[in-house]
Design a protein around this motif. Sequence first.
Motif, short mmCIF file in Angstrom:
data_model
loop_
_atom_site.label_atom_id
_atom_site.label_comp_id
_atom_site.label_asym_id
_atom_site.label_seq_id
_atom_site.Cartn_x
_atom_site.Cartn_y
_atom_site.Cartn_z
N THR A 52 -10.02 -3.84 1.18
CA THR A 52 -9.39 -5.00 0.54
C THR A 52 -9.34 -6.18 1.50
N TRP A 95 0.84 -1.19 0.00
CA TRP A 95 0.00 0.00 0.00
C TRP A 95 0.88 1.24 0.00
N VAL A 103 -8.10 4.24 -0.93
CA VAL A 103 -7.96 2.85 -0.50
C VAL A 103 -7.28 2.87 0.86
N ILE A 112 -11.44 -6.42 -3.77
CA ILE A 112 -11.95 -5.16 -3.22
C ILE A 112 -13.45 -5.28 -3.00
#
Length: 175
Positions: free
Chosen positions: A149, A75, A124, A135
């Motif tokens: 997620t 991420w 996100v 997702i």
Amino acid sequence: MPVIRPMALLAAMLAATGCATAPVPAQAGSGTIDAINHTHWAINRFSVDGRNAVDIIGPYQGGGGACCFAVPKQWRPGMTVRVDWQTGVGYSFDFPGYENREKYLEWKQKIHSQKRQHSKVVPVPNYSGQETCGITVHFLPCDQLKVTTSCLIYGNPNYPIKEPLKLPEPKSCPK
């Protein structure tokens, strides 16, 4: 009668949906595109970053199930996805039937006039150190969205999005 092996059947299903051949970044966790609808509107269709989900999702329901959506292994701050969707009437209790064509066409026009197209870029949330499973988009009142997620299912005490399924619709939405 031929014996169908479960793995062969799964491989055939994945190939038919395009999942087996979808380009996925080398370092990505992938899974399905799912949704939870917390509103009284139906979600007639939706996509995430151009990848279509497969189900129409009724009011206060879940669905989606499209294959495949991949997120990067790591991420990074500022990460977003674009969600495009269409809302419409969730129920058609006043369907007049087909006998009277004029009444039917009026009803059809009323249903179509309530459809709306939406598009939103959504952050996100940080998934560092967690397993990712595609997702899940949460459709909230006032055309708000949240995504996750997470591999957990909605309703699990550790699921990251806590909004109840049936959220009340406000009298007016912030602009």
